[in-house]
Enzyme design. Structure first.
Site, mmCIF file in Angstrom:
data_model
loop_
_atom_site.group_PDB
_atom_site.id
_atom_site.type_symbol
_atom_site.label_atom_id
_atom_site.label_comp_id
_atom_site.label_asym_id
_atom_site.label_seq_id
_atom_site.Cartn_x
_atom_site.Cartn_y
_atom_site.Cartn_z
ATOM 1 N N CYS A 1 0.854 -1.191 0.000
ATOM 2 C CA CYS A 1 0.000 0.000 0.000
ATOM 3 C C CYS A 1 0.891 1.243 0.000
ATOM 4 C CB CYS A 1 -0.911 -0.011 1.221
ATOM 5 S SG CYS A 1 -1.997 1.426 1.270
ATOM 6 N N CYS B 1 0.506 4.955 6.918
ATOM 7 C CA CYS B 1 -0.107 4.777 8.249
ATOM 8 C C CYS B 1 0.883 4.016 9.146
ATOM 9 C CB CYS B 1 -1.418 4.011 8.115
ATOM 10 S SG CYS B 1 -2.465 4.608 6.762
ATOM 11 N N CYS C 1 0.517 0.304 10.321
ATOM 12 C CA CYS C 1 0.007 -0.712 9.392
ATOM 13 C C CYS C 1 1.084 -1.596 8.758
ATOM 14 C CB CYS C 1 -0.809 -0.054 8.289
ATOM 15 S SG CYS C 1 -1.602 -1.292 7.227
ATOM 16 N N CYS D 1 -16.515 -9.021 5.785
ATOM 17 C CA CYS D 1 -15.856 -7.725 5.576
ATOM 18 C C CYS D 1 -14.602 -7.928 4.742
ATOM 19 C CB CYS D 1 -15.452 -7.113 6.906
ATOM 20 S SG CYS D 1 -16.809 -6.995 8.064
ATOM 21 N N CYS E 1 -19.503 -5.981 3.874
ATOM 22 C CA CYS E 1 -18.799 -4.766 4.256
ATOM 23 C C CYS E 1 -17.512 -4.730 3.444
ATOM 24 C CB CYS E 1 -18.484 -4.789 5.757
ATOM 25 S SG CYS E 1 -17.542 -3.348 6.295
ATOM 26 N N CYS F 1 -19.329 2.278 8.726
ATOM 27 C CA CYS F 1 -18.570 1.626 9.797
ATOM 28 C C CYS F 1 -17.331 2.489 9.981
ATOM 29 C CB CYS F 1 -18.191 0.208 9.374
ATOM 30 S SG CYS F 1 -17.036 -0.592 10.512
ATOM 31 N N ARG G 1 -17.731 -2.166 18.026
ATOM 32 C CA ARG G 1 -17.016 -3.430 17.781
ATOM 33 C C ARG G 1 -15.700 -3.496 18.539
ATOM 34 N NH1 ARG G 1 -16.892 -3.587 12.656
ATOM 35 N NH2 ARG G 1 -18.903 -4.607 12.601
HETATM 36 N N1 SAM Z 1 -6.534 0.551 3.094
HETATM 37 C C1 SAM Z 1 -7.811 0.885 3.560
HETATM 38 C C2 SAM Z 1 -7.800 2.061 4.491
HETATM 39 O O1 SAM Z 1 -6.860 2.205 5.259
HETATM 40 O O2 SAM Z 1 -8.747 2.848 4.470
HETATM 41 C C3 SAM Z 1 -8.549 -0.282 4.195
HETATM 42 C C4 SAM Z 1 -7.807 -1.299 5.046
HETATM 43 S S1 SAM Z 1 -7.069 -0.685 6.529
HETATM 44 C C5 SAM Z 1 -6.051 -2.023 7.003
HETATM 45 C C6 SAM Z 1 -8.426 -0.673 7.666
HETATM 46 C C7 SAM Z 1 -8.178 -0.221 9.094
HETATM 47 O O3 SAM Z 1 -7.497 -1.238 9.818
HETATM 48 C C8 SAM Z 1 -7.324 0.995 9.326
HETATM 49 O O4 SAM Z 1 -7.997 2.192 9.133
HETATM 50 C C9 SAM Z 1 -6.957 0.834 10.791
HETATM 51 O O5 SAM Z 1 -7.898 1.490 11.613
HETATM 52 C C10 SAM Z 1 -6.996 -0.682 11.000
HETATM 53 N N2 SAM Z 1 -5.655 -1.214 11.281
HETATM 54 C C11 SAM Z 1 -4.670 -1.421 10.386
HETATM 55 N N3 SAM Z 1 -3.554 -1.886 10.974
HETATM 56 C C12 SAM Z 1 -3.844 -1.989 12.300
HETATM 57 C C13 SAM Z 1 -3.099 -2.398 13.431
HETATM 58 N N4 SAM Z 1 -1.835 -2.774 13.340
HETATM 59 N N5 SAM Z 1 -3.706 -2.390 14.632
HETATM 60 C C14 SAM Z 1 -5.002 -1.997 14.740
HETATM 61 N N6 SAM Z 1 -5.751 -1.594 13.709
HETATM 62 C C15 SAM Z 1 -5.192 -1.573 12.497
HETATM 63 FE FE1 SF4 Z 2 -2.727 1.295 3.389
HETATM 64 FE FE2 SF4 Z 2 -2.650 0.155 5.762
HETATM 65 FE FE3 SF4 Z 2 -3.027 2.769 5.590
HETATM 66 FE FE4 SF4 Z 2 -4.982 1.065 4.766
HETATM 67 S S1 SF4 Z 2 -4.211 1.335 6.841
HETATM 68 S S2 SF4 Z 2 -4.225 2.897 3.723
HETATM 69 S S3 SF4 Z 2 -3.736 -0.631 4.002
HETATM 70 S S4 SF4 Z 2 -1.175 1.651 4.961
#
Ligand code: SAM
Ligand code: SF4
Ligand code: DTB
Length: 349
Positions: free
Chosen positions: A60, A64, A67, A104, A135, A195, A267
């Site tokens: 990606c 973030c 992530c 989801c 979802c 959500c 949740r």
């Molecule tokens: N890429 C898309 C986005 O970020 O909008 C969708 C998938 S992203 C993995 C969905 C959500 O997963 C993120 O917004 C975050 O809140 C949660 N998430 C991702 N990594 C995480 C982690 N290590 N611990 C807790 N929540 C996490």
């Molecule tokens: Fe990409 Fe992870 Fe951020 Fe979603 S949360 S936009 S998968 S880096």
């Protein structure tokens, strides 16, 4: 109708000081308030059960810091391209057979490309034909993309604000807080249920947890589903070395979410794998009434199904049935009793 049963109005004008005051209540008083509200809107012994699948994994472009799927961090994750529809449906069938009612699907995208929408909408249609709610979480959406998903019958779109507007820039720099709100507005406008929640335990202050819940509660409409994630610390991500969040502070966050957004499903989301059964139970008492069920979240582990089944039985919790809706083709039919099937005969325990 007496005062105790009169419907509580949903508020969208919470002040920061009111939310701070809720967080600061003695624990027993906060739990009492949360439980009182919870029981006005929900059966306290019922928990909604969703299952997650990563339909496109890793690489990606976003940054973030929590992530494992960002291309910027070396987390050892094996990237996977967009899955074929039939493979997604196989996973959905398996989830349905263990008693999950919502499927989801998550993609590690900044936003979907229009050329992917054909496959994505086929996934939505296919999962709905199995009798499950759908979802998706695919990143930012333009209005036309939200409309295409709505037309395919998507029930929910997950897009988190993740944290407070003030702390946001410490965690993500490649998209703004406002862009997240814009996507949420596009989803609402298309008629898809929202959500939206966030993550705690990222090094934010209580003030930020207040700011995050305040933002959610003062949206024009409350998200129908509010995932509260406890950071899953993944080696290689910038937040891997974060300190533990005080578990009672986590429970407080759930309780305040319940009080502010009484009609929403809250949740207990990522992070359950590292929680004791007792801590999870406290969050149910605080008003959490939805979980992810299945041994993987998107890329990280979730509790074993047998552990969750056992916990539900020990607590007398029932998985919530699907709401009655004509567009659901069939109610999910759990397979014959298996260790991992969440449905059980409460009279026989
Ligand atoms: N890429 C898309 C986005 O970020 O909008 C969708 C998938 S992203 C993995 C969905 C959500 O997963 C993120 O917004 C975050 O809140 C949660 N998430 C991702 N990594 C995480 C982690 N290590 N611990 C807790 N929540 C996490
Ligand atoms: Fe990409 Fe992870 Fe951020 Fe979603 S949360 S936009 S998968 S880096
Ligand atoms: C949400 O708020 N939590 C889920 C879901 N929405 C998509 C994702 C949690 C991901 C945890 C890290 C992982 O497994 O990659």
């Amino acid at each position: 109708m007496n005062q105790a049963t009169a419907p509580l109005p949903l508020r969208h004008d919470w002040s920061r000081s009111e939310v701070e005051a809720l967080f600061a209540l003695p624990f027993a008083d906060l739990m009492f308030r949360a439980q009182t509200v919870h029981r006005r809107f929900f059966d306290p012994n019922e928990v909604q059960v969703s299952t997650l699948l990563s339909i496109k994994t890793g690489t990606c472009p976003e940054d973030c810091k929590y992530c494992p799927q960002s291309v910027r961090y070396d987390t050892g994750l094996e990237a996977e391209q967009l899955m074929e529809v039939e493979r997604v449906l196989e996973s959905a069938r398996a989830a349905r057979d263990t008693g999950s009612t919502r499927f989801c699907m998550g993609a590690a995208w900044r936003s979907p490309k229009d050329r992917d929408l054909g496959v994505i909408t086929a996934m939505v249609r296919g999962v709905k034909e199995l009798g499950m709610e759908t979802c998706m979480t695919l990143g930012m959406l333009e209005p036309n993309q939200a409309r295409a998903l709505a037309e395919a019958g998507l029930d929910y779109y997950n897009h988190n604000i993740d944290t407070s507007p003030e702390f946001y820039g410490e965690v993500i720099t490649t998209r703004t807080f406002q862009q997240r709100l814009d996507t949420l507005a596009n989803v609402r406008e298309a008629g898809i249920k929202v959500c939206c929640g966030g993550i705690v335990g990222m090094g934010e202050e209580r003030n930020d947890r207040v700011g995050m819940l305040l933002t959610l509660a003062n949206l024009p409409e409350h998200p129908e589903s509010v995932p509260i994630n406890l950071l899953v610390r993944v080696e290689g991500t910038p937040l891997a070395g974060q300190d533990d969040l005080d578990p009672f502070e986590f429970v407080r966050t759930i309780a305040v979410a319940r009080i502010l957004m009484p009609a929403s499903h809250v949740r207990l989301s990522a992070g359950r794998e590292s929680m004791s059964d007792e801590l999870q139970s406290l969050t149910f008492l605080a008003g959490a009434n939805s979980i992810f069920y299945g041994e993987r979240l998107l890329t990280t582990p979730n509790p074993a199904c047998s552990r969750d089944t056992a916990l539900f039985r020990r607590l007398g919790i029932r998985p919530a049935a699907l709401p009655l809706q004509s567009e659901h083709v069939a109610a999910p039919q759990p397979a014959a009793p298996a260790d991992t099937a969440l449905f059980y005969d409460a009279a026989r325990v």
